[in-house]
Design an enzyme around this catalytic site. Structure first.
Site, PDB file in Angstrom:
ATOM      1  N   ILE A  14       0.825  -1.212   0.000  1.00  0.00           N
ATOM      2  CA  ILE A  14       0.000   0.000   0.000  1.00  0.00           C
ATOM      3  C   ILE A  14       0.858   1.260   0.000  1.00  0.00           C
ATOM      4  O   ILE A  14       0.485   2.272  -0.607  1.00  0.00           O
ATOM      5  CB  ILE A  14      -1.019  -0.004   1.164  1.00  0.00           C
ATOM      6  CG1 ILE A  14      -2.151   0.983   0.877  1.00  0.00           C
ATOM      7  CG2 ILE A  14      -0.371   0.316   2.512  1.00  0.00           C
ATOM      8  CD1 ILE A  14      -2.975   0.641  -0.342  1.00  0.00           C
ATOM      9  N   LYS A  90      -5.671   1.875   7.707  1.00  0.00           N
ATOM     10  CA  LYS A  90      -6.666   0.994   8.324  1.00  0.00           C
ATOM     11  C   LYS A  90      -6.131  -0.434   8.330  1.00  0.00           C
ATOM     12  O   LYS A  90      -5.295  -0.743   7.494  1.00  0.00           O
ATOM     13  CB  LYS A  90      -8.012   1.054   7.603  1.00  0.00           C
ATOM     14  CG  LYS A  90      -7.985   0.881   6.105  1.00  0.00           C
ATOM     15  CD  LYS A  90      -7.544  -0.384   5.470  1.00  0.00           C
ATOM     16  CE  LYS A  90      -8.278  -1.634   5.801  1.00  0.00           C
ATOM     17  NZ  LYS A  90      -7.836  -2.761   4.893  1.00  0.00           N
ATOM     18  N   ASP A 167      -9.941  -7.742   6.903  1.00  0.00           N
ATOM     19  CA  ASP A 167      -9.051  -6.703   6.351  1.00  0.00           C
ATOM     20  C   ASP A 167      -9.759  -5.944   5.229  1.00  0.00           C
ATOM     21  O   ASP A 167      -9.842  -4.709   5.287  1.00  0.00           O
ATOM     22  CB  ASP A 167      -7.720  -7.299   5.875  1.00  0.00           C
ATOM     23  CG  ASP A 167      -6.781  -6.207   5.396  1.00  0.00           C
ATOM     24  OD1 ASP A 167      -6.211  -5.502   6.246  1.00  0.00           O
ATOM     25  OD2 ASP A 167      -6.671  -6.020   4.163  1.00  0.00           O
TER      26      ASP A 167
END
Ligand code: NAP
Length: 307
Positions: A14, A90, A167
């Protein structure tokens, strides 16, 4: 105002896919350094700890934490000890109490914390929230189904206890809790664990809002063929469909133009607003629903998961 000098902590998928390009494109931020056990970004000073980074690049002002959820409190403690503001990928932590401790730690240090929910920044979320605000909602259905082999290849941490299908699923919960006008209460949950893994590969959650409107949620991490990240809302005055992770919207099947601004462009703009006003954004509600799913969830063991 000059750009905030920010460092990325945890250089994985990410960080490379979203954070690096969106920091580069943002007028509000400048990538000053990276902190990583093993990786770096070409042309950016790289370090193995926040302390080492601050010794070498003392004008870093903020960190954006992109590690897996376990171990985040220790990283945050080190960041605020060096006077840094914090943005968190997150989910915010491995446990709900760790997430609360992060919020408290940053507040007590007088720094700014942005607990991010990138899916809340999807282009259709705000238009959907506004459209629903003037209608009577009758029922909600969520189908968030993707193939873990495609989206998380080789990521061992994704199968640690407490993560698994939650997730991606927590992204759906972050959208739901943003667009619906009333809080949700979990009534029942079914969690399906592969026989060789410590986290669920699928989950069905049955919520009602505080006026009893039913909300059914299906998460699947073993979806072959077309991938789905859909939310359907039946109202007294039309049917809302959010598709592709709330980047697309339709009313009674007719597409609505919601623009196409990227989630992470909005996410960094929001962090810039938090910094400019010295206010934190620390909503943990999606994470509370995941914790509730583990509290109430009935568990079933299914076939072994093979990558
Ligand atoms: P990833 O590819 O596995 O990268 C995570 C990075 O964190 C690793 O490369 C590693 O970088 C560092 N790290 C520190 N401690 C680690 C540990 N104990 N185990 C593994 N890595 C560790 O994971 P990711 O997909 O980027 O996900 C990171 C976070 O972003 C997660 O919270 C995830 O939910 C969130 N996220 C992911 C996506 C996605 O599409 N993948 C989308 C949105 C949000 P160093 O070697 O540099 O320390």
């Amino acid at each position: 105002m000059s750009a905030t000098r920010i460092a990325l902590v945890g250089i994985g998928k990410i960080a490379r896919d979203q954070h690096v390009p969106h920091i580069a494109a943002s007028p509000h931020f400048e990538l000053a350094a990276t902190v990583s056990r093993s990786n770096g970004i070409d042309g950016v000073p790289g370090f193995t700890s926040i302390a080492e980074m601050m010794a070498a690049v003392p004008d870093v002002q903020a960190v954006s934490i992109c590690t897996p959820p376990r171990g985040r409190l220790a990283i945050v403690e080190e960041a605020v000890a060096h006077g840094l503001d914090v943005m968190l990928e997150k989910p915010p932590a491995a446990t709900f109490s760790e997430a609360q401790a992060i919020v408290r730690t940053v507040a007590e240090a007088g720094r700014v914390l942005h607990v991010t929910w990138h899916s809340r920044e999807a282009a259709a979320v705000e238009p959907a929230r506004q459209w629903l605000a003037t209608r009577t909602i009758e029922r909600v259905e969520v189908n968030w189904k993707e193939d873990v082999r495609v989206w998380h290849p080789g990521q061992e941490w994704i199968w640690e206890p407490g993560i698994g299908v939650f997730d991606p699923g927590i992204n759906a919960l972050s959208v739901l809790t943003q667009i619906l006008p009333r809080p949700l209460l979990l009534g029942a949950a079914q969690l399906r664990f592969p026989s060789n893994r410590a986290a669920p590969i699928a989950a069905d959650l049955t919520f009602a809002d505080t006026q009893g409107v039913p909300v059914s949620v299906a998460f699947d991490f073993d979806q072959r063929g077309p991938q789905r990240w859909d939310i359907d809302v039946e109202t007294d005055a039309g049917h809302l469909t959010l598709g592709m992770g709330a980047s697309q919207m339709a009313i009674d099947g007719a597409p609505v133009d919601v623009g196409d601004e990227a989630e992470y462009a909005r996410l960094y703009r929001r962090f810039a607003e938090c910094l400019a006003t010295r206010t934190s954004d620390t909503d943990l509600t999606p994470f509370a629903h995941v914790a509730d799913a583990y509290l109430l969830g009935r568990r079933a063991v299914v076939g072994a998961f093979e990558e």
